[in-house]
Design a protein around this motif. Structure first.
Motif, PDB file in Angstrom:
ATOM      1  N   ARG A 132      13.811  -4.635  -4.533  1.00  0.00           N
ATOM      2  CA  ARG A 132      14.143  -5.917  -5.177  1.00  0.00           C
ATOM      3  C   ARG A 132      14.900  -6.852  -4.228  1.00  0.00           C
ATOM      4  NH1 ARG A 132      10.662  -5.587  -9.388  1.00  0.00           N
ATOM      5  NH2 ARG A 132      11.045  -3.710 -10.611  1.00  0.00           N
ATOM      6  N   TRP A 133      15.883  -6.308  -3.502  1.00  0.00           N
ATOM      7  CA  TRP A 133      16.650  -7.136  -2.579  1.00  0.00           C
ATOM      8  C   TRP A 133      17.207  -6.235  -1.501  1.00  0.00           C
ATOM      9  CZ3 TRP A 133      22.272  -7.387  -2.306  1.00  0.00           C
ATOM     10  CH2 TRP A 133      22.894  -6.424  -3.087  1.00  0.00           C
ATOM     11  N   ASP A 134      18.261  -6.683  -0.813  1.00  0.00           N
ATOM     12  CA  ASP A 134      18.838  -5.919   0.295  1.00  0.00           C
ATOM     13  C   ASP A 134      19.648  -4.732  -0.230  1.00  0.00           C
ATOM     14  OD1 ASP A 134      19.705  -5.201   2.852  1.00  0.00           O
ATOM     15  OD2 ASP A 134      21.450  -6.511   2.744  1.00  0.00           O
ATOM     16  N   SER A 135      18.954  -3.743  -0.781  1.00  0.00           N
ATOM     17  CA  SER A 135      19.634  -2.613  -1.409  1.00  0.00           C
ATOM     18  C   SER A 135      19.775  -1.416  -0.483  1.00  0.00           C
ATOM     19  CB  SER A 135      18.890  -2.202  -2.684  1.00  0.00           C
ATOM     20  OG  SER A 135      17.510  -2.030  -2.422  1.00  0.00           O
ATOM     21  N   ASP A 136      19.193  -1.489   0.713  1.00  0.00           N
ATOM     22  CA  ASP A 136      19.396  -0.477   1.744  1.00  0.00           C
ATOM     23  C   ASP A 136      19.101   0.933   1.261  1.00  0.00           C
ATOM     24  OD1 ASP A 136      20.055  -1.959   4.048  1.00  0.00           O
ATOM     25  OD2 ASP A 136      22.031  -2.389   3.248  1.00  0.00           O
ATOM     26  N   HIS A 137      17.925   1.143   0.680  1.00  0.00           N
ATOM     27  CA  HIS A 137      17.490   2.482   0.315  1.00  0.00           C
ATOM     28  C   HIS A 137      17.078   3.258   1.570  1.00  0.00           C
ATOM     29  CE1 HIS A 137      17.445   0.732  -3.669  1.00  0.00           C
ATOM     30  NE2 HIS A 137      17.040   1.865  -4.211  1.00  0.00           N
ATOM     31  N   VAL A 138      17.080   4.574   1.462  1.00  0.00           N
ATOM     32  CA  VAL A 138      16.679   5.422   2.584  1.00  0.00           C
ATOM     33  C   VAL A 138      15.241   5.101   2.986  1.00  0.00           C
ATOM     34  CG1 VAL A 138      16.336   7.800   3.347  1.00  0.00           C
ATOM     35  CG2 VAL A 138      18.252   7.238   1.836  1.00  0.00           C
ATOM     36  N   VAL A 139      15.027   4.989   4.275  1.00  0.00           N
ATOM     37  CA  VAL A 139      13.709   4.638   4.806  1.00  0.00           C
ATOM     38  C   VAL A 139      12.700   5.744   4.512  1.00  0.00           C
ATOM     39  CG1 VAL A 139      12.413   4.243   6.930  1.00  0.00           C
ATOM     40  CG2 VAL A 139      14.658   3.171   6.606  1.00  0.00           C
ATOM     41  N   VAL A 140      11.539   5.346   4.016  1.00  0.00           N
ATOM     42  CA  VAL A 140      10.427   6.261   3.793  1.00  0.00           C
ATOM     43  C   VAL A 140       9.198   5.714   4.514  1.00  0.00           C
ATOM     44  CG1 VAL A 140      11.315   7.067   1.569  1.00  0.00           C
ATOM     45  CG2 VAL A 140       9.743   5.107   1.642  1.00  0.00           C
ATOM     46  N   LEU A 141       8.159   6.535   4.580  1.00  0.00           N
ATOM     47  CA  LEU A 141       6.953   6.138   5.304  1.00  0.00           C
ATOM     48  C   LEU A 141       6.122   5.190   4.435  1.00  0.00           C
ATOM     49  CD1 LEU A 141       5.399   6.517   7.936  1.00  0.00           C
ATOM     50  CD2 LEU A 141       4.260   8.494   6.916  1.00  0.00           C
ATOM     51  N   SER A 142       6.589   3.971   4.341  1.00  0.00           N
ATOM     52  CA  SER A 142       5.955   2.953   3.505  1.00  0.00           C
ATOM     53  C   SER A 142       4.932   2.149   4.312  1.00  0.00           C
ATOM     54  CB  SER A 142       7.025   2.004   2.965  1.00  0.00           C
ATOM     55  OG  SER A 142       7.644   1.309   4.052  1.00  0.00           O
ATOM     56  N   ASP A 143       4.186   1.318   3.606  1.00  0.00           N
ATOM     57  CA  ASP A 143       3.222   0.448   4.281  1.00  0.00           C
ATOM     58  C   ASP A 143       3.935  -0.490   5.249  1.00  0.00           C
ATOM     59  OD1 ASP A 143       1.139   1.596   2.915  1.00  0.00           O
ATOM     60  OD2 ASP A 143       0.966  -0.001   1.417  1.00  0.00           O
ATOM     61  N   GLU A 144       5.103  -1.014   4.843  1.00  0.00           N
ATOM     62  CA  GLU A 144       5.816  -1.939   5.722  1.00  0.00           C
ATOM     63  C   GLU A 144       6.349  -1.233   6.959  1.00  0.00           C
ATOM     64  OE1 GLU A 144       8.052  -5.117   7.484  1.00  0.00           O
ATOM     65  OE2 GLU A 144       6.091  -4.822   6.528  1.00  0.00           O
ATOM     66  N   LEU A 145       6.860  -0.016   6.800  1.00  0.00           N
ATOM     67  CA  LEU A 145       7.330   0.721   7.974  1.00  0.00           C
ATOM     68  C   LEU A 145       6.184   0.980   8.938  1.00  0.00           C
ATOM     69  CD1 LEU A 145       9.700   2.084   9.406  1.00  0.00           C
ATOM     70  CD2 LEU A 145       9.158   4.178   8.145  1.00  0.00           C
ATOM     71  N   ARG A 146       5.030   1.349   8.412  1.00  0.00           N
ATOM     72  CA  ARG A 146       3.847   1.534   9.260  1.00  0.00           C
ATOM     73  C   ARG A 146       3.473   0.231   9.968  1.00  0.00           C
ATOM     74  NH1 ARG A 146       0.290   5.893   8.486  1.00  0.00           N
ATOM     75  NH2 ARG A 146       0.901   7.402   6.884  1.00  0.00           N
ATOM     76  N   ALA A 147       3.563  -0.877   9.234  1.00  0.00           N
ATOM     77  CA  ALA A 147       3.202  -2.172   9.816  1.00  0.00           C
ATOM     78  C   ALA A 147       4.175  -2.568  10.926  1.00  0.00           C
ATOM     79  CB  ALA A 147       3.165  -3.242   8.731  1.00  0.00           C
ATOM     80  N   ILE A 148       5.466  -2.291  10.740  1.00  0.00           N
ATOM     81  CA  ILE A 148       6.454  -2.581  11.779  1.00  0.00           C
ATOM     82  C   ILE A 148       6.113  -1.802  13.047  1.00  0.00           C
ATOM     83  CG2 ILE A 148       8.868  -2.261  12.455  1.00  0.00           C
ATOM     84  CD1 ILE A 148       9.587  -2.763   9.476  1.00  0.00           C
ATOM     85  N   ALA A 149       5.835  -0.510  12.887  1.00  0.00           N
ATOM     86  CA  ALA A 149       5.502   0.321  14.044  1.00  0.00           C
ATOM     87  C   ALA A 149       4.215  -0.150  14.711  1.00  0.00           C
ATOM     88  CB  ALA A 149       5.381   1.780  13.608  1.00  0.00           C
ATOM     89  N   GLN A 150       3.248  -0.524  13.917  1.00  0.00           N
ATOM     90  CA  GLN A 150       1.987  -1.017  14.475  1.00  0.00           C
ATOM     91  C   GLN A 150       2.206  -2.269  15.319  1.00  0.00           C
ATOM     92  OE1 GLN A 150      -0.276  -1.457  10.857  1.00  0.00           O
ATOM     93  NE2 GLN A 150      -1.389   0.467  11.163  1.00  0.00           N
ATOM     94  N   GLU A 151       3.040  -3.174  14.829  1.00  0.00           N
ATOM     95  CA  GLU A 151       3.292  -4.395  15.586  1.00  0.00           C
ATOM     96  C   GLU A 151       4.007  -4.109  16.906  1.00  0.00           C
ATOM     97  OE1 GLU A 151       2.346  -7.695  15.008  1.00  0.00           O
ATOM     98  OE2 GLU A 151       1.009  -6.557  13.692  1.00  0.00           O
ATOM     99  N   ILE A 152       4.925  -3.151  16.897  1.00  0.00           N
ATOM    100  CA  ILE A 152       5.619  -2.778  18.135  1.00  0.00           C
ATOM    101  C   ILE A 152       4.624  -2.245  19.147  1.00  0.00           C
ATOM    102  CG2 ILE A 152       7.286  -1.182  19.152  1.00  0.00           C
ATOM    103  CD1 ILE A 152       8.802  -1.251  16.470  1.00  0.00           C
TER     104      ILE A 152
END
Length: 415
Positions: free
Chosen positions: A288-308
């Motif tokens: 919902r917002w900047d709630s700082d949940h523990v990182v999981v292997l989400s689509d966005e995390l995959r997309a960040i790694a792909q862009e790097i």
């Protein structure tokens, strides 16, 4: 009999991917592990109440109560992670021997035990000034404060922290990324948006006025959309810090939770990298917002790694975690977050991006979509298992048993 790893190598090779090379490339992607997950952003000043619009949810037993316990917890976490990583400290984690030392008077001596610990383990350190949980930050305004005496205190704190960062970089032989984030803003609509930003820009100029060796210290600046108590106006917005970083050659920090929920930092990377020398990523998971949940292997995390990986930004991007969850075992939170980030990076290194890019360049959008979907079921898990085993850490959920054993024998004894 063909092993799962050999089968994976064959399948990836059909798409032009050298699996061994991808696995070897993982060593170039250390993850900076944030100390504040280990004790709910408490630090060792004894401030008690967390300020700066920060909030930690949960009261899971066994959190670290002092530096020795925090280092021991971090040791366990790092022993369950493949590869060498980094550790990220905040100024409030200084060890002052029980004496009251104001933040503008902190020196590298107050982090000597952290430096010795990092050197003995061969890991790099990163650092952050702490512009929160302090009487002079009670108003939620620090470097942009209208009172010059308050502003000067925080300027001196920033200067002290840069020197500490440089000492850490010199001692470990790896540049320390010293990241500046301030909570400054307004709960309701301000009459004057200009003056606080002018004061912040001038204050930052003073903080960064001392020239330090970039082989020892790298300066980063971090924006935020809004925070608790700063819902209507944030002085250090994305536009402010992007402009400041471009003008002054600073590292720009992009935090995954510091933008509107419909924005993603994966889309911003290739844009800002056109103009910024280096980027610091704070990998988090906002709900919902900047709630700082523990990182999981989400689509966005995959997309960040792909862009790097796709952009060839490995040498210009510093990857760190930034979340704090006290509803689960804090060591497990570290391990889950880092391993998820590493999985995303390995998957990106294994991606047969060349054939997708070629299809796009040829205008064959049908093939582009079809190949992207086919790539999702390539045997990634066999490669991850091989990578973990080669680094001497559990490949599957076996690491959790070690955390549970430590919780029963060590963390449960903490009151």
């Amino acid at each position: 009999m063909t092993t799962a790893y050999e089968f994976a190598c064959e399948r990836y090779a059909e798409h032009g991917v050298d699996v061994d090379a991808a696995v070897a490339a993982m060593d170039a992607y250390p993850v900076s592990i944030h100390c504040w997950q280990g004790d709910d952003v408490g630090g060792f000043e004894g401030a008690g109440e967390l300020g700066g619009g920060l909030a930690v949810t949960g009261n899971y037993p066994g959190k670290a109560r002092n530096a020795e316990e925090l280092r021991a917890d971090a040791d366990l976490a790092m022993s369950l992670l493949p590869g060498k990583h980094r550790f990220n400290l905040h100024a409030i984690y200084a060890e002052t021997g029980g004496e009251k030392v104001e933040r503008d008077q902190l020196t590298a001596e107050h982090f000597a035990a952290w430096i010795d610990w990092a050197k003995s383990r061969g890991v790099g350190l990163d650092f952050n000034p702490s512009y929160f949980s302090h009487p002079l930050a009670a108003s939620g305004v620090t470097l942009s404060h209208a009172d010059k005496s308050v502003r000067d205190f925080w300027i001196d704190h920033g200067k002290a922290c840069r020197r500490i960062g440089a000492a850490m970089g010199a001692a470990t032989g790896s540049p320390c990324v010293t990241n500046v984030w301030v909570p400054d803003g307004s709960k309701d609509t301000p009459a004057d948006r200009k003056a606080p930003r002018e004061r912040l820009a001038c204050a930052l100029d003073e903080v960064f006025s001392e020239k330090l060796n970039p082989k020892q210290n790298l300066d980063a600046v971090e924006s935020k959309l809004f925070g608790i108590g700063a819902e209507s106006y944030t002085v250090g917005s994305h536009e402010f810090y992007m402009g400041y970083a471009i003008k002054n050659g600073k590292v720009l920090c992009l935090d995954a939770g510091h933008f509107h929920p419909t924005e993603v930092i994966s889309d911003k990377l290739s844009a800002v990298m056109q103009f910024i020398p280096e980027v610091l990523l704070h990998v988090s998971r906002g709900v919902r917002w900047d709630s700082d949940h523990v990182v999981v292997l989400s689509d966005e995390l995959r997309a960040i790694a792909q862009e790097i990986v796709r952009g060839g930004y490995g040498g210009r991007v510093h990857i760190g975690l930034d979340f704090f969850d006290a509803t689960i075992n804090r060591i497990a939170a570290w391990v889950i977050g880092v391993r998820s980030t590493q999985k995303a990076l390995l998957a990106a290194l294994l991606e047969p991006w060349g054939e997708v890019r070629d299809a796009e360049a040829a205008g064959d959008l049908t093939a582009r979509l079809a190949l992207m979907e086919e790539h999702k079921t390539l045997p990634f898990d066999a490669v991850w298992t091989h990578y973990c085993e080669a680094k001497g850490v559990p490949a599957g959920a076996g690491w959790l048993k070690q955390v549970q054993k430590y919780e029963a024998e060590v963390q449960s004894q903490r009151s």
